[in-house]
Write a protein that holds these residues in place. Structure first.
Motif, PDB file in Angstrom:
ATOM      1  N   VAL A 113      33.238  16.935 -74.190  1.00  0.00           N
ATOM      2  CA  VAL A 113      33.566  18.234 -73.590  1.00  0.00           C
ATOM      3  C   VAL A 113      34.529  18.985 -74.507  1.00  0.00           C
ATOM      4  N   GLU A 114      35.498  18.270 -75.042  1.00  0.00           N
ATOM      5  CA  GLU A 114      36.468  18.886 -75.946  1.00  0.00           C
ATOM      6  C   GLU A 114      35.786  19.453 -77.194  1.00  0.00           C
ATOM      7  N   ARG A 115      34.781  18.745 -77.700  1.00  0.00           N
ATOM      8  CA  ARG A 115      34.059  19.237 -78.886  1.00  0.00           C
ATOM      9  C   ARG A 115      33.273  20.511 -78.561  1.00  0.00           C
ATOM     10  N   VAL A 116      32.727  20.594 -77.352  1.00  0.00           N
ATOM     11  CA  VAL A 116      32.036  21.826 -76.952  1.00  0.00           C
ATOM     12  C   VAL A 116      33.039  22.973 -76.865  1.00  0.00           C
ATOM     13  N   LEU A 117      34.193  22.714 -76.263  1.00  0.00           N
ATOM     14  CA  LEU A 117      35.227  23.758 -76.164  1.00  0.00           C
ATOM     15  C   LEU A 117      35.680  24.211 -77.552  1.00  0.00           C
ATOM     16  N   GLN A 118      35.758  23.286 -78.504  1.00  0.00           N
ATOM     17  CA  GLN A 118      36.118  23.650 -79.879  1.00  0.00           C
ATOM     18  C   GLN A 118      35.023  24.511 -80.516  1.00  0.00           C
ATOM     19  N   ALA A 119      33.762  24.181 -80.236  1.00  0.00           N
ATOM     20  CA  ALA A 119      32.651  24.989 -80.769  1.00  0.00           C
ATOM     21  C   ALA A 119      32.688  26.403 -80.189  1.00  0.00           C
ATOM     22  N   ILE A 120      33.015  26.511 -78.911  1.00  0.00           N
ATOM     23  CA  ILE A 120      33.140  27.829 -78.274  1.00  0.00           C
ATOM     24  C   ILE A 120      34.269  28.612 -78.935  1.00  0.00           C
TER      25      ILE A 120
END
Length: 171
Positions: free
Chosen positions: A115-122
């Motif tokens: 989830v954290e990696r998705v938030l970083q991509a966003i």
């Protein structure tokens, strides 16, 4: 003359301005216990149910990010992020808790590290001055697939975004 039937959401009547075309999402915020929120997306409807609960609605074709987190006395018990495209009447969709009727799932990730990696991509997309709601749906699918198998995803780029915008105009 017959009256129009009142539509309801979780027992709450919905105003007349809510169309049957909208994808509705129930959001809850009880700090430290349960947090359901929209990370990005342009909602066209909002209705406050209480101090901690509200409903937002998205028009067909809108892309939005729905984050769900919950904890108990022992720590985090749910950490997930879904990126969906709101669907129109008659279109196929996947169902999700708190989303009615559902949506086209572009990304479905659970577990805090992913989830954290998705938030970083966003965040990286926003750093390019691009609204993530306007990013290519194919990028969200790519990110989902790469994270699901534990691989590194390529970053979203301006040239990729411009190609998507041109393709979207043609479609």
């Amino acid at each position: 003359m017959s009256e129009k039937p009142h539509r309801k959401w979780m027992g709450h009547p919905l105003p007349d301005d809510v169309t049957s075309e909208m994808t509705l999402v129930e959001l809850t915020w009880e700090k430290g216990k349960i947090e359901h929120w929209i990370r990005f997306g342009r909602h066209s409807y909002e209705h406050i149910l209480s101090g901690s609960d509200r409903i937002v609605g998205f028009a067909p074709g809108s892309i939005f990010c729905f984050v769900r987190w919950a904890a108990n006395g022992y720590g985090t018990i749910v950490s997930r992020i879904d990126i969906l495209s709101a669907v129109g009447r008659g279109a196929p969709y996947q169902t999700l808790p708190f989303v009615r009727p559902g949506g086209e799932l572009l990304l479905k990730i659970h577990g805090w590290p992913k989830v954290e990696r998705v938030l970083q991509a966003i965040d990286a997309i926003e750093a390019l001055a691009i609204d993530p709601a306007d990013a290519s749906p194919d990028y969200w699918r790519h990110l989902h697939n790469r994270l699901t198998v534990g691989e590194e995803a390529h970053p979203y780029t301006r040239p990729e975004h411009h190609a998507w915008l041109k393709r979207r105009r043609v479609l």
